[in-house]
Design an enzyme around this catalytic site. Structure first.
Site, PDB file in Angstrom:
ATOM      1  N   ARG A 333       0.957  -1.206  -0.033  1.00  0.00           N
ATOM      2  CA  ARG A 333       0.067   0.021  -0.078  1.00  0.00           C
ATOM      3  C   ARG A 333       0.916   1.223   0.077  1.00  0.00           C
ATOM      4  O   ARG A 333       0.632   2.156  -0.685  1.00  0.00           O
ATOM      5  CB  ARG A 333      -0.933   0.228   1.344  1.00  0.00           C
ATOM      6  N   HIS A 356      -8.019   8.273   2.944  1.00  0.00           N
ATOM      7  CA  HIS A 356      -7.436   9.153   4.098  1.00  0.00           C
ATOM      8  C   HIS A 356      -8.336  10.294   4.367  1.00  0.00           C
ATOM      9  O   HIS A 356      -8.869  10.884   3.213  1.00  0.00           O
ATOM     10  CB  HIS A 356      -6.011   9.907   3.737  1.00  0.00           C
TER      11      HIS A 356
END
Length: 383
Positions: A333, A356
């Protein structure tokens, strides 16, 4: 555990853990008779029978006034739809706190006990700053929602400062080397981890209905923070993904013939749609190899592939490649984000792909690639 051929050491460890769990609630299990202390392990069982457990060189007696704490903790977390991992982490810290205060009466607990416990963790246990923050949040939740007490100010506690973390990033060649050392289905899992920037738990929880092959989109439901997001499917692995769909179809037909009870479902959807677990669109994309027996309902269900199996496979592949970097499932990731940034993708776009909430979290990846900023001052008219 015997049926799954677990080692005797693992069986013994599980046995001891269950005994301690019973004693925390003041229950003496009927299946645990008085052993004759012939060896070291049986002597340890006797100490457990006496309802004591060693913690920081002190003998701690479990008190019954704590017996409802963990049930209440579970209920409060379920009401808020927090992750099962949150309950696991919080219950561990509450258990450690209980041992530290020697099962002190709940009415007598105060913030002074919390201060002493957090200082003990920092000074004597030397735990990391992130673990200290997790312990603090667990006890804050415990005081407010279980004890119904105001937490108050926590001053004078020794706390470690969290150091800025720069993630490990693999090159594309290193990723290809690792994939080359992996067998099915772990090679496809790593391709999804890197190709879509998924967390390992997100990848394992993918069901058939997460895919939209017509538009080339993968939808992640209930990611970290219960957030949804859509991701473009890598075109280079579309054929691998369709092959995996065929594998799941074949396994699903076989399960239906054996009259299994379906896959494990979430929340109340199974009560609302009773046969949803048997429908193809709810099947796991990476199903476990064997069915899981559920003794409470006397039925067999299928789970997804376990995270640990993937982690062990990746660790083995990394060791065989002999990388100088410490790579885990989450490293792919990090590599996904860094490589997009290196390809001059907008930071806001990368933020959305990673899921996020705050762009400052995504900004950490600016430290993983070489700076392309021009140092020489120049007018844009001269460019």
């Amino acid at each position: 555990m015997r049926e799954k051929r677990q080692s005797k050491q693992q069986q013994k460890q599980a046995y001891d853990a269950i005994l301690i769990f019973y004693k925390m609630f003041g229950i003496h299990p009927k299946w645990h008779e008085k052993p004759s202390p012939k060896n070291r392990f049986e002597k340890e069982d006797l100490s457990i029978r006496e309802q004591t457990v060693s913690y920081n060189k002190n003998e701690v007696v479990f008190d019954n006034n704590w017996k409802y704490v963990y049930t209440g903790l579970s209920d409060e977390i379920k009401v808020r739809h927090y992750s099962p991992k949150t309950f696991k982490a919080y219950s561990i810290w509450v258990s450690k706190f209980q041992n530290f205060v020697q099962s002190k009466s709940l009415e007598e607990l105060s913030t002074d006990d919390v201060k002493a416990f957090l200082t003990f963790l920092a000074v004597e246990q030397h735990i990391s700053a992130s673990s200290q923050n997790q312990a603090f949040n667990a006890l804050l939740f415990f005081f407010r929602n279980i004890l119904k007490k105001e937490f108050g100010r926590i001053d004078g506690v020794v706390r470690a400062k969290r150091k800025p973390y720069i993630p490990v990033v693999l090159s594309r060649q290193e990723i290809d080397f690792i994939i080359g050392k992996l067998r099915y289905p772990y090679d496809l899992i790593v391709k999804l981890l890197y190709g879509c920037g998924l967390r390992l738990s997100e990848c394992m929880n993918i069901r058939m209905n997460n895919f939209n092959f017509d538009t080339g989109i993968l939808t992640i439901h209930d990611g970290k923070g219960k957030k949804d997001r859509t991701l473009p499917l890598p075109e280079t692995i579309l054929s691998d993904l369709t092959c995996q769909v065929d594998v799941v179809k074949k396994l699903h037909r076989q399960d239906l013939k054996e009259d299994y009870s379906g896959v494990f479902m979430f929340d109340a959807i199974e009560r609302k749609y009773k046969n949803a677990g048997k429908e193809f669109n709810w099947q796991w994309f990476f199903p476990a190899k064997e069915l899981t027996y559920v003794p409470e309902t006397n039925e067999y269900r299928r789970s997804h592939l376990h995270n640990r199996h993937v982690q062990k496979a990746i660790k083995s592949a990394v060791n065989r490649v002999q990388l100088t970097k410490r790579a885990t499932a989450h490293t792919f990731r990090h590599s996904f984000a860094s490589h997009l940034l290196q390809a001059n993708y907008d930071i806001r776009t990368i933020q959305e792909l990673l899921g996020h909430s705050d762009v400052r979290t995504t900004m950490i990846y600016t430290h993983t690639v070489k700076s392309r900023t021009l140092k020489e001052s120049k007018s844009p008219l001269d460019l």
